[in-house]
Design a protein around this motif. Structure first.
Motif: not given
Ligand code: FMN
Length: 318
Positions: A98-99, A124-126, A130-138, A156-159
């Motif tokens: 995701m990164a 995932r969503i991030g 990571q800030e979720e929305w920018p991470a997912l959208k980007g 949901r995020k993964a930690i």
């Protein structure tokens, strides 16, 4: 799902819904390229439609595996960008990707160039901080530039440091709103939602605004939840298959596979949840668990387990 959706599990689930799309366990590119393919990715034609999920981050290897998936007859090939396990992180694939949306885009581009079956992404969503929305959208925007159109999002995020894979399926909160926002902002994409969905009513709610729903644990632990999928979502005319009919459909398969040397338990372990919530569920599970591992066990074990369920259901109804 690893250790769960192997070929026997998928064959079983296919007896419950003819139309839902079934996914393999994640198989790494290294395993597909160097391993025993028949064991790792072999499947029964009855399983269609079926998608092969790959784990990897090397575009060339993923392209090679996508080609193999297509030549084996898979209907879709999917890249895992959601698995948080340490083993997966050290191989630099799964959720840690995701990164690295540019790398994922290169992977998906290479896979798409290699095959004509759909190439899809499960993310995932991030991750982590990571800030979720920018991470997912980007992430989605970057990957969609390759022409990829189908995204399955575990909402949901993964930690990656601090939570176990199991905790990562429950603890980070579900953010269905972000998956809906993704569809609203990218209506050109096919967006499938996953995470915490356990009933067809819930699925229908999501389908009002999204393109698809993926059931994970609910489909495994309570497989009969899929029985009305064909009629509700695929225009099927047949009434939902009963649990008894599912067992009857499995018997010839069990006969065939056990004669070939497959231990009965390898099949019945996926069937333990069939009577979930019904009278006799416990006897069903117990009889299978106590007998399916015995040498020479075959379909008769399953028939006896069903008879026990029937007896209890009759007693409960009296
Ligand atoms: C035992 C198990 C194995 C899993 N293996 C995979 C996997 O191989 N690939 C994947 O994308 N997700 C895997 N997952 C995650 C599920 O696909 C799904 O995203 C997650 O469980 C959330 O959905 P659910 O609430 O419907 O179960 C696994 C989940 C479980 C419980």
């Amino acid at each position: 799902m690893m250790e769960w959706t192997d070929r026997h599990c998928r064959f079983f689930l296919r007896q419950i819904s003819r139309h839902c799309l079934l996914y393999t366990e994640m198989v790494t590119t290294g395993a597909v390229i160097h391993g025993d393919r028949d064991r790792l990715i072999g499947f029964d034609p009855a399983e269609h439609p079926v998608a092969l999920q790959l784990g990897g981050s090397d575009p060339k290897a993923l392209a090679a595996c996508a080609r193999i998936a297509e030549s084996w007859g898979y209907d879709e090939v999917n890249l895992n960008v959601g698995c948080p396990s340490d083993r997966v992180q050290s191989g630099r694939f799964g959720a840690c990707l995701m990164a690295e949306p540019d790398l994922v885009a290169r992977c998906i581009g290479a896979m798409r160039d290699a095959v004509s079956i759909p190439v899809t992404v499960k993310s995932r969503i991030g991750i982590d901080d990571q800030e979720e929305w920018p991470a997912l959208k980007g992430f989605v925007d970057t990957v969609a530039e390759t022409g990829a159109t189908r995204f399955i999002v575990h909402a949901r995020k993964a930690i990656l440091s601090g939570l176990s894979p199991k905790e990562n399926r429950d603890i980070p909160p579900l953010r269905y709103d972000l998956v809906r926002r993704l569809k609203a902002e990218r209506p050109d994409l096919t967006v499938v939602i996953n995470g915490g969905i356990t009933t067809l009513d819930a699925a229908e709610g999501h389908l009002a605004v999204l393109d698809g729903v993926m059931l994970g644990r609910a489909g495994y632990q309570n497989p009969h939840v899929l029985a009305d999928v064909d009629r509700r979502f695929f225009g099927g005319a047949a009434p939902p298959v009963t649990r008894d009919q599912v067992v009857a459909r499995m018997l010839p398969y069990i006969e065939r596979e056990t004669v070939r040397g497959v231990p009965l338990k390898a099949i019945t372990r996926h069937m333990l949840g069939l009577f979930q919530g019904m009278p006799g569920a416990k006897s069903w599970r117990r009889h299978l668990s106590e007998n399916a591992h015995r040498p020479g066990a075959g379909p008769e074990v399953v028939e006896t387990a069903l008879a026990l369920v029937r007896r209890q259901a009759t007693a409960a109804a009296a």
